[in-house]
Design a protein around this motif. Structure first.
Motif, short mmCIF file in Angstrom:
data_model
loop_
_atom_site.label_atom_id
_atom_site.label_comp_id
_atom_site.label_asym_id
_atom_site.label_seq_id
_atom_site.Cartn_x
_atom_site.Cartn_y
_atom_site.Cartn_z
N ALA A 119 -17.31 -73.34 -31.28
CA ALA A 119 -16.30 -73.09 -32.31
C ALA A 119 -15.90 -71.62 -32.26
O ALA A 119 -16.45 -70.83 -31.50
N GLU A 120 -14.94 -71.29 -33.13
CA GLU A 120 -14.47 -69.91 -33.18
C GLU A 120 -15.57 -68.99 -33.70
O GLU A 120 -16.37 -69.39 -34.54
N MET A 121 -15.58 -67.75 -33.19
CA MET A 121 -16.56 -66.78 -33.71
C MET A 121 -16.22 -66.48 -35.17
O MET A 121 -15.04 -66.44 -35.52
N LEU A 122 -17.26 -66.24 -35.96
CA LEU A 122 -17.00 -65.78 -37.34
C LEU A 122 -16.38 -64.40 -37.26
O LEU A 122 -16.89 -63.53 -36.56
N LYS A 123 -15.26 -64.21 -37.96
CA LYS A 123 -14.64 -62.89 -37.94
C LYS A 123 -14.09 -62.56 -39.33
O LYS A 123 -13.75 -63.48 -40.09
N PRO A 124 -14.02 -61.27 -39.66
CA PRO A 124 -13.48 -60.92 -40.98
C PRO A 124 -12.03 -61.37 -41.11
O PRO A 124 -11.28 -61.32 -40.13
N ALA A 125 -11.67 -61.80 -42.31
CA ALA A 125 -10.30 -62.27 -42.55
C ALA A 125 -9.29 -61.20 -42.16
O ALA A 125 -8.20 -61.52 -41.69
N ALA A 126 -9.67 -59.93 -42.37
CA ALA A 126 -8.75 -58.84 -42.06
C ALA A 126 -8.38 -58.86 -40.58
O ALA A 126 -7.25 -58.54 -40.20
N LEU A 179 -8.04 -61.39 -38.73
CA LEU A 179 -7.18 -62.52 -38.39
C LEU A 179 -5.71 -62.09 -38.33
O LEU A 179 -4.94 -62.61 -37.54
N ILE A 196 -10.65 -70.15 -28.53
CA ILE A 196 -9.57 -69.54 -29.29
C ILE A 196 -9.48 -68.02 -29.07
O ILE A 196 -8.40 -67.46 -29.00
#
Lengths: 771, 183
Positions: free
Chosen positions: A339-346, A348, A475
């Motif tokens: 799955a996609e790596m966890l990343k801060p919403a900022a 994105l 992704i």
């Protein structure tokens, strides 16, 4: 002992012999060979579960061999231990795998559902339609196969395919066909569909006599072959559609799926054994690249011809990647879990963007050069080594992706660049070859088709990197490609501005630039070199426009729209994007008229000179429309049914046409295109495939008039004639136009039906006229 | 339910809170997310690619000048298949950080995967969520489809309703089938 040089036509699993292969001998013969072909799939997971699986399968020694294997997992970036399950007969592998996966659902599986042709190509190098040297033993078992032309060969020997073409005299969804036309070697045979016995006997004789390698049909998947098989069974006359004795045809169900935001419908498929069947109406992109392109897709994807004809370019790219993985000993996951790596919403906001677009300046621009990166996204993947396993979440690493906080591992070639490099190189070579091939060269058309097939594969390879079901999609890799793309375009813009060019538009992989003194191709070369140096990516001059027009959006004329333009190059050729002439849902009456207007403008040095002729042409088209001289087929609109019927709150014209068809007993699935004509009154449309003929007097002339004038307005607006002005001008001359003859209807009723009276300007123009 | 903002209570540790609502609820969920982000880190698993970063930023701006800092508290990952959903939930840190799962069932409405397999994967996902909820607040949004809903939607929703302790079910206002009287 047979030894020959020829082409691998078809291959498939066989319950007794393992793998059966059909060859076309260049001396004319056709060969059926076989060989044992054990295949292996892998299970991965906890040791305890793997042990349980091993125990479960170990009691089938004659059928299955088990092994402990170390294989490369791209998502884990290293080798993993797996249980190898080798099934002796490839015919059984599907069943064994399904049973295993159902019984051990918590394990992960790899190399489990690969097409036999990919496995064969990975092991022997021989792919469908490859030219090879073949040796077999007395029992016709394949012993040696040597490929003489690899998939990347530019100029290949033509394959002496024997083709029978079969088509009904009319599209079956439109009306009941009465005859079947069979074409072979320039001869056409007509069979009466009302008398099945003679048809079946004669068709069987034709197939036996000519023994075709390829049945090329229209509606063969969805109507013809199922019908022929049904009648053949009912009349006890076997047709011999297959070359392989004792095998029935293989059918695959119809389906609807989403692709690039659109619903796509694919009809059911009928596949043969030992010879191929392609339904031109159900083949992917047949209108674009036909048989030559389909053969190219077959060769580079290693999928059999009849499969390659029906799969999307995305599946083609996936096959190329899977083949590369098999050759490299990399596991092909059955179901991707990554799955996609966890990343801060900022993050994105900066990461989740597409290509860079710099909106054009609306209006006419003269002497504009269009410069395009060559296959930008595939080139980025290859040049920057972008692949699921090369993306590292390391903001301090080397080779940082612009603005993403990700790094690229360049220590070794990634799987995706490895798979794409030869494809990209072949496409570039083919483009060069095409550019130097004169128009009269008989091979040019074939080259253009093959080049187009490669283009489609390359176009989709980027999307596939982010596609949820892609085996090697990721992704972050998808985002890295667009990030590099934006950076490359920005650098190109800087290079152009540094050289004094004005940038008119940027659009993902191309830029439109203008310099008052640099108006010849040679003047642009220094810019191309500079951009190539700054970006490391190949770029070429598409051409220099004498003039190009960027048009505004439909909703707001002042709002620029990227990729909606038309223009004429210095050599007189037109380039048109995003307007009616290019849209698949516009009616031929409108699109051909719009194209003709463009041709008129392109013919003269200054487009203004062509305006009187353009207006005269429009008047003649309107006159023809009103006089009922336009063929109804030219008024057909083909819209795609965008959703299931029950999902419509307010039915679109296409949905209303489908409702009419439903009431006539015909059903359509979402994704299918519906041809219809706009008509007066309710429901406002007439479905073309209804059993009854449309009434030409019911055509909603006013609507077609509006569509024509709108399309003309888009083209002529820049020279002072927008839709409104055109409407006024055309309708002020209405008295000169010939109106349809009066009918016997009640005058009031008739007045309502007069085409064109709906619009207020038309009403004004008609004032004072007697009819 | 129209597009007005509904204020959901902050989810509590020890139970799964469930919102069953159409897509229009995203704005309200972004408000909930903003509330959590102002308190500390929050993890978002997005199953329907419906995370609305701009709406979240707008809501945060009403409460703080440090919008970017607050946005950095929200950690997001998107799942596009049911396999990815399970893998993602299995990888989430269990350290007390609140977890919001957006449009969880979308990835399970995939006709390429057999229903029995999807139900098994959903079961695995719910077990993982149950485990996470023991140490952290967990909220799940199950999107209701108004026009394209099938029997499968209900079949997939049922296990979710079973594990949830707090359930908010919001409905879109019914569209009148006939013209209402104007006078």
């Amino acid at each position: 002992m047979p030894e020959f040089t020829g082409w691998l036509l078809d291959l498939f699993e066989d319950p007794r012999e393992g793998l059966v292969l059909y060859f076309i001998d260049e001396a004319g013969a056709r060969w059926r060979l076989s060989r044992p072909f054990p295949v292996t799939f892998y299970a991965l997971g906890e040791d305890a579960e793997l042990r349980a699986l091993w125990q479960h399968l170990s009691n089938r020694p004659g059928e299955i061999t088990l092994s402990r294997a170390r294989r490369m997992d791209v998502f884990k970036r290293g080798e993993v231990t797996a249980l190898g399950v080798t099934v002796k007969n490839p015919y059984l592998v599907r069943k064994v795998f399904q049973q295993t996966a159902a019984q051990f659902p918590h394990l992960e599986y790899a190399d489990a559902d690969l097409h036999i042709s990919l496995r064969f190509a990975a092991e022997t190098g021989a792919f469908p339609l490859a030219r090879c040297r073949v040796a077999a033993n007395e029992a016709h078992q394949l012993e040696e196969i040597e490929v003489l032309e690899d998939a990347w060969t530019l100029k290949t020997e033509p394959i002496p395919l024997r083709v029978i073409s079969l088509e009904p005299d009319v599209a079956p969804h439109h009306a009941s066909p009465r005859a079947l036309l069979a074409k072979i070697e320039g001869e056409t045979y007509r069979f009466d569909l009302r008398t099945w016995r003679p048809l079946l006997v004669n068709l069987r004789a034709l197939i036996q006599r000519h023994d075709p390698d390829l049945l090329l049909t229209d509606y063969g998947d969805t109507w013809l072959l199922p019908r022929l098989l049904k009648e053949s069974e009912a009349h006890h006359i076997p047709l011999g559609l297959n070359r392989e004795p004792g095998r029935g045809v293989s059918t695959r169900a119809e389906r609807t799926y989403f692709s690039y935001g659109q619903l796509i419908y694919r009809g059911q498929q009928v596949h043969l054994f030992g010879r191929c069947h392609i339904d031109r109406q159900n083949a992917v992109l047949w209108d674009d690249y036909a048989l030559e392109g389909t053969i190219e897709v077959t060769r580079v994807t290693a999928l059999p011809l009849q499969t390659a004809a029906r799969v999307s370019p995305g599946t083609g790219i996936s096959s190329i990647e899977m083949l590369t993985a098999l050759r490299e000993g990399i596991l092909v996951p059955w179901q991707k879990q990554q799955a996609e790596m966890l990343k801060p919403a900022a993050d994105l906001f900066s990461a989740d963007q597409g290509g860079l677009v710099y909106q054009p300046k609306i209006g006419v621009h003269k002497n504009v050069a269009q410069i395009d990166f060559v296959s930008l996204y595939p080139a980025i993947m290859v040049h920057f080594n972008i692949s699921p396993e090369t993306i590292l979440p390391d903001p301090d690493g080397d080779n940082l992706v612009p603005a993403l906080g990700l790094a690229i591992d360049t220590s070794q070639d990634g799987l995706i660049p490895k798979a794409l490099r030869p494809l990209l190189e072949k496409r570039i070579e083919m483009k060069k070859h095409l550019a130097s091939t004169p128009a009269w060269d008989p091979y040019r058309k074939g080259f253009a088709s093959r080049s187009s097939a490669l283009k489609w594969l390359l176009v989709t390879c980027f999307g596939y990197l982010g596609y949820k079901n892609a085996r090697f999609g990721r992704i972050e890799a998808h985002q890295a490609v667009t990030a590099y793309g934006r950076e490359a375009l920005l650098r190109a813009k800087e290079a152009a501005e540094d050289m004094g060019f004005e940038v008119i538009q940027l659009y993902v992989d191309g830029l439109w630039v203008h310099h008052p003194e640099k108006t010849q191709p040679a003047d642009i070369q220094p810019l191309l070199l500079d951009i190539q140096q700054r970006t490391g990516l190949p770029i070429s001059l598409d051409g220099i426009y004498r003039w190009v027009v960027f048009v505004g959006s439909r909703q707001n004329k002042k709002r620029p729209v990227a990729n909606r333009y038309f223009g004429v190059f210095q050599d007189g050729t037109l380039k048109v994007r995003g307007i009616d002439a290019r849209r698949r849902d516009s009616t031929p009456f409108v699109s051909t008229a719009q194209m003709h207007l463009l041709e008129l403008l392109a013919r003269v040095q200054e487009p203004e000179e062509a305006l009187p002729e353009a207006i005269a042409f429009l008047k003649s088209r309107l006159r023809a429309l009103r006089a009922g001289e336009v063929e109804l087929t030219d008024l057909l609109v083909r819209q795609r049914l965008g959703r299931k019927m029950e999902a419509y709150r307010t039915p679109s014209p296409a949905a209303r046409a489908v409702l009419q068809l439903n009431s006539a007993g015909k059903t359509l699935r979402p994704g299918q295109r519906v041809p219809f004509i706009y008509t007066l009154g309710k429901p406002g449309v007439f479905a073309w495939d209804l059993p009854q003929r449309p009434n030409p007097r019911a055509v909603d002339v006013a609507r077609y008039q509006r569509l024509l004038l709108r399309a003309a307005g888009i083209v002529l607006e820049s020279w002072g004639l927008d839709e409104e002005k055109l409407t006024e001008r055309m309708l002020s001359d209405l008295s000169q136009l010939h109106l349809p003859a009066t009918s016997k209807q009640h005058p009031l009723k008739h007045r309502r039906n007069i085409p064109g009276v709906i619009d207020p300007p038309v009403k004004r123009a008609l004032k004072g006229q007697t009819y | 339910m129209d597009r007005q903002i509904v204020t959901f209570p902050v989810p509590q540790t020890g139970k799964i809170s469930l919102v069953v609502a159409p897509r229009a609820v995203v704005g309200s969920l972004m408000s909930l997310l903003a509330t959590l982000a102002l308190r500390g880190q929050v993890l978002v698993v997005d199953g329907g690619n419906c995370f609305d970063g701009y709406a979240l930023a707008r809501t945060l701006r009403l409460h703080t000048h440090e919008v970017n800092a607050a946005l950095k508290q929200v950690w997001l990952s998107r799942a596009f298949t049911c396999y990815q959903m399970v893998a993602m939930l299995a990888e989430l840190p269990v350290d007390g950080t609140p977890v919001i799962v957006l449009d969880m069932l979308s990835t399970f409405l995939d006709e390429n995967v057999s229903l029995s397999k999807r139900l098994r994967l959903l079961d695995s996902s719910l077990n993982l969520l149950r485990r996470i909820s023991q140490g952290a607040p967990v909220a799940v949004w199950a999107r209701t489809r108004t026009t394209t809903a099938t029997a499968e939607d209900q079949q997939l929703l049922a296990p979710l309703l079973e594990v949830a302790r707090d359930i908010w079910e919001l409905q879109a206002p019914e569209t009148p089938t006939h013209q209402l009287p104007l006078f």
